[in-house]
Scaffold this motif. Sequence first.
Motif, PDB file in Angstrom:
ATOM      1  N   VAL A 168      38.566  13.869  22.797  1.00 16.83           N
ATOM      2  CA  VAL A 168      38.486  12.461  23.184  1.00 16.83           C
ATOM      3  C   VAL A 168      39.885  11.859  23.152  1.00 16.83           C
ATOM      4  CG1 VAL A 168      37.571  10.206  22.556  1.00 16.83           C
ATOM      5  CG2 VAL A 168      36.140  12.259  22.325  1.00 16.83           C
ATOM      6  N   GLY A 169      40.258  11.212  24.237  1.00 16.32           N
ATOM      7  CA  GLY A 169      41.564  10.568  24.303  1.00 16.32           C
ATOM      8  C   GLY A 169      42.652  11.422  24.911  1.00 16.32           C
ATOM      9  N   ASP A 170      42.355  12.690  25.240  1.00 18.44           N
ATOM     10  CA  ASP A 170      43.369  13.561  25.821  1.00 18.44           C
ATOM     11  C   ASP A 170      43.375  13.463  27.331  1.00 18.44           C
ATOM     12  OD1 ASP A 170      44.217  14.479  23.421  1.00 18.44           O
ATOM     13  OD2 ASP A 170      43.218  16.424  23.539  1.00 18.44           O
ATOM     14  N   TYR A 171      44.561  13.668  27.891  1.00 20.47           N
ATOM     15  CA  TYR A 171      44.692  13.815  29.336  1.00 20.47           C
ATOM     16  C   TYR A 171      44.852  15.300  29.656  1.00 20.47           C
ATOM     17  CZ  TYR A 171      45.558   8.796  29.966  1.00 20.47           C
ATOM     18  OH  TYR A 171      45.439   7.439  30.007  1.00 20.47           O
ATOM     19  N   VAL A 172      44.244  15.753  30.735  1.00 16.59           N
ATOM     20  CA  VAL A 172      44.415  17.127  31.202  1.00 16.59           C
ATOM     21  C   VAL A 172      45.425  17.110  32.337  1.00 16.59           C
ATOM     22  CG1 VAL A 172      43.287  19.099  32.294  1.00 16.59           C
ATOM     23  CG2 VAL A 172      42.101  17.815  30.507  1.00 16.59           C
ATOM     24  N   LEU A 173      46.576  17.694  32.090  1.00 16.05           N
ATOM     25  CA  LEU A 173      47.651  17.694  33.080  1.00 16.05           C
ATOM     26  C   LEU A 173      47.616  18.922  33.977  1.00 16.05           C
ATOM     27  CD1 LEU A 173      50.569  16.523  30.765  1.00 16.05           C
ATOM     28  CD2 LEU A 173      48.874  15.147  31.994  1.00 16.05           C
ATOM     29  N   GLY A 174      47.049  20.011  33.463  1.00 16.77           N
ATOM     30  CA  GLY A 174      46.943  21.245  34.230  1.00 16.77           C
ATOM     31  C   GLY A 174      45.648  21.951  33.892  1.00 16.77           C
ATOM     32  N   LEU A 175      45.158  22.742  34.815  1.00 16.18           N
ATOM     33  CA  LEU A 175      43.861  23.381  34.628  1.00 16.18           C
ATOM     34  C   LEU A 175      43.854  24.723  35.355  1.00 16.18           C
ATOM     35  CD1 LEU A 175      40.832  23.184  33.757  1.00 16.18           C
ATOM     36  CD2 LEU A 175      40.410  22.058  35.943  1.00 16.18           C
ATOM     37  N   THR A 176      43.381  25.756  34.661  1.00 14.56           N
ATOM     38  CA  THR A 176      43.247  27.080  35.277  1.00 14.56           C
ATOM     39  C   THR A 176      41.771  27.423  35.372  1.00 14.56           C
ATOM     40  OG1 THR A 176      45.364  27.825  34.397  1.00 14.56           O
ATOM     41  CG2 THR A 176      43.810  29.532  35.064  1.00 14.56           C
ATOM     42  N   ARG A 177      41.303  27.670  36.587  1.00 22.06           N
ATOM     43  CA  ARG A 177      39.883  27.966  36.801  1.00 22.06           C
ATOM     44  C   ARG A 177      39.726  29.397  37.288  1.00 22.06           C
ATOM     45  NH1 ARG A 177      36.188  23.086  38.757  1.00 22.06           N
ATOM     46  NH2 ARG A 177      34.928  24.124  37.179  1.00 22.06           N
ATOM     47  N   ALA A 178      38.953  30.174  36.528  1.00 21.43           N
ATOM     48  CA  ALA A 178      38.713  31.580  36.866  1.00 21.43           C
ATOM     49  C   ALA A 178      37.211  31.810  36.943  1.00 21.43           C
ATOM     50  CB  ALA A 178      39.346  32.493  35.823  1.00 21.43           C
ATOM     51  N   GLU A 179      36.728  32.210  38.092  1.00 21.41           N
ATOM     52  CA  GLU A 179      35.310  32.513  38.283  1.00 21.41           C
ATOM     53  C   GLU A 179      35.150  34.020  38.442  1.00 21.41           C
ATOM     54  OE1 GLU A 179      33.142  30.168  41.114  1.00 21.41           O
ATOM     55  OE2 GLU A 179      34.641  28.565  41.056  1.00 21.41           O
ATOM     56  N   SER A 180      34.431  34.633  37.513  1.00 20.81           N
ATOM     57  CA  SER A 180      34.271  36.084  37.535  1.00 20.81           C
ATOM     58  C   SER A 180      33.169  36.506  38.494  1.00 20.81           C
ATOM     59  CB  SER A 180      33.972  36.608  36.126  1.00 20.81           C
ATOM     60  OG  SER A 180      32.738  36.095  35.661  1.00 20.81           O
ATOM     61  N   ARG A 181      33.297  37.713  38.992  1.00 20.14           N
ATOM     62  CA  ARG A 181      32.300  38.309  39.869  1.00 20.14           C
ATOM     63  C   ARG A 181      32.018  39.739  39.410  1.00 20.14           C
ATOM     64  NH1 ARG A 181      31.526  33.897  40.853  1.00 20.14           N
ATOM     65  NH2 ARG A 181      31.410  32.782  42.839  1.00 20.14           N
ATOM     66  N   VAL A 182      30.730  40.068  39.326  1.00 20.30           N
ATOM     67  CA  VAL A 182      30.300  41.413  38.952  1.00 20.30           C
ATOM     68  C   VAL A 182      29.325  41.916  40.010  1.00 20.30           C
ATOM     69  CG1 VAL A 182      29.129  42.843  37.232  1.00 20.30           C
ATOM     70  CG2 VAL A 182      30.545  40.909  36.491  1.00 20.30           C
ATOM     71  N   ALA A 183      29.572  43.097  40.526  1.00 13.51           N
ATOM     72  CA  ALA A 183      28.663  43.715  41.494  1.00 13.51           C
ATOM     73  C   ALA A 183      28.323  45.120  41.017  1.00 13.51           C
ATOM     74  CB  ALA A 183      29.294  43.763  42.879  1.00 13.51           C
ATOM     75  N   ILE A 184      27.032  45.465  41.057  1.00 12.40           N
ATOM     76  CA  ILE A 184      26.576  46.793  40.652  1.00 12.40           C
ATOM     77  C   ILE A 184      25.766  47.405  41.787  1.00 12.40           C
ATOM     78  CG2 ILE A 184      25.308  48.143  38.949  1.00 12.40           C
ATOM     79  CD1 ILE A 184      25.632  45.942  36.962  1.00 12.40           C
ATOM     80  N   SER A 185      26.051  48.644  42.098  1.00 11.43           N
ATOM     81  CA  SER A 185      25.285  49.355  43.120  1.00 11.43           C
ATOM     82  C   SER A 185      24.813  50.689  42.551  1.00 11.43           C
ATOM     83  CB  SER A 185      26.148  49.602  44.368  1.00 11.43           C
ATOM     84  OG  SER A 185      27.240  50.455  44.059  1.00 11.43           O
ATOM     85  N   VAL A 186      23.729  51.217  43.114  1.00  6.59           N
ATOM     86  CA  VAL A 186      23.247  52.533  42.706  1.00  6.59           C
ATOM     87  C   VAL A 186      22.691  53.241  43.939  1.00  6.59           C
ATOM     88  CG1 VAL A 186      20.986  51.599  42.042  1.00  6.59           C
ATOM     89  CG2 VAL A 186      21.733  53.820  41.156  1.00  6.59           C
ATOM     90  N   GLU A 187      23.030  54.481  44.042  1.00  2.00           N
ATOM     91  CA  GLU A 187      22.491  55.344  45.099  1.00  2.00           C
ATOM     92  C   GLU A 187      22.466  56.757  44.545  1.00  2.00           C
ATOM     93  OE1 GLU A 187      26.710  56.134  47.436  1.00  2.00           O
ATOM     94  OE2 GLU A 187      25.332  54.624  48.208  1.00  2.00           O
ATOM     95  N   GLY A 188      22.104  57.714  45.359  1.00  2.00           N
ATOM     96  CA  GLY A 188      22.123  59.096  44.894  1.00  2.00           C
ATOM     97  C   GLY A 188      21.021  59.938  45.497  1.00  2.00           C
ATOM     98  N   ALA A 189      21.167  61.244  45.299  1.00  2.00           N
ATOM     99  CA  ALA A 189      20.201  62.204  45.823  1.00  2.00           C
ATOM    100  C   ALA A 189      18.908  62.159  45.011  1.00  2.00           C
ATOM    101  CB  ALA A 189      20.800  63.613  45.773  1.00  2.00           C
ATOM    102  N   ILE A 190      17.801  62.262  45.713  1.00  3.63           N
ATOM    103  CA  ILE A 190      16.486  62.276  45.075  1.00  3.63           C
ATOM    104  C   ILE A 190      15.813  63.612  45.371  1.00  3.63           C
ATOM    105  CG2 ILE A 190      14.166  61.275  45.060  1.00  3.63           C
ATOM    106  CD1 ILE A 190      15.394  58.569  45.571  1.00  3.63           C
ATOM    107  N   VAL A 191      15.312  64.249  44.320  1.00  5.81           N
ATOM    108  CA  VAL A 191      14.588  65.514  44.442  1.00  5.81           C
ATOM    109  C   VAL A 191      13.129  65.248  44.083  1.00  5.81           C
ATOM    110  CG1 VAL A 191      14.397  67.890  43.646  1.00  5.81           C
ATOM    111  CG2 VAL A 191      16.658  66.802  43.809  1.00  5.81           C
TER     112      VAL A 191
END
Length: 246
Positions: free
Chosen positions: A77-100
């Motif tokens: 409370v009472g602070d000013y934000v002079l700079g800001l770093t915004r990082a949005e993460s991304r995660v992707a998972i895939s699966v494939e493969g031979a089926i017997v």
Amino acid sequence: MARLAPCLPLCLPLLILFAAADAAARTPFEARCEARQLGLDSEVRRPGVSVEAHDNGYRVDSSLSYRSLTRIKPERVGDYVLGLTRAESRVAISVEGAIVSDPDTGEECLLPQVGVSLSYLPIVIYVGSEFAPGTCAYREILAHEMRHLKAYVDYLPKVESRVREALGRRFDGRPVYALHGQALARVQAELDGRWMPFIKREMGKARALQAGIDSPREYARLSKVCQGEVQSLIGSTRRSPSSTSS
């Protein structure tokens, strides 16, 4: 100290016995599935886990005022934000493969190839529009935000290593058995329900590293840099300038 007598005459028969018992424990279908895995062509992607982290870079944005940044990410409370770093993460998972498949039992086995991609969207570093590029205040604020950027970027390979180790213990080279038509869905459900939350938690730990950068001592330093240039530009000495990340 007690000594164990050499067991060379006995060890070999025992090893053979254990190997025979292990082979007997496998069903013919399981043995066929494992043989299929070992017999994969060298040009075919083999079962296992692949984890890759991608650095998509960053950009600096000076379009928002410090008041706008303060509304986006209010600190104490009472602070000013002079700079800001915004990082949005991304995660992707895939699966494939031979089926017997085994028509006699109605089972199938999947030799899963699990792929994981970890990244951030291009990280955005905001510097209040009141601070013109090239000025002392701008350089100080930007230098502070670059520390946030480095913390995010340096943490990514650590997540990559942890995820590769954890998923490798589960999937690396191991067939997955299920009823016909269900093996792929079974693996996908496990990845979504167990491993996606795990990976997101690991990615989220990067935020905890930012608290050490945004210390009260650092805030106090920023308020006094450049011979009071920061305070003169924000037009107040009653509040402390701060810089943060999200």
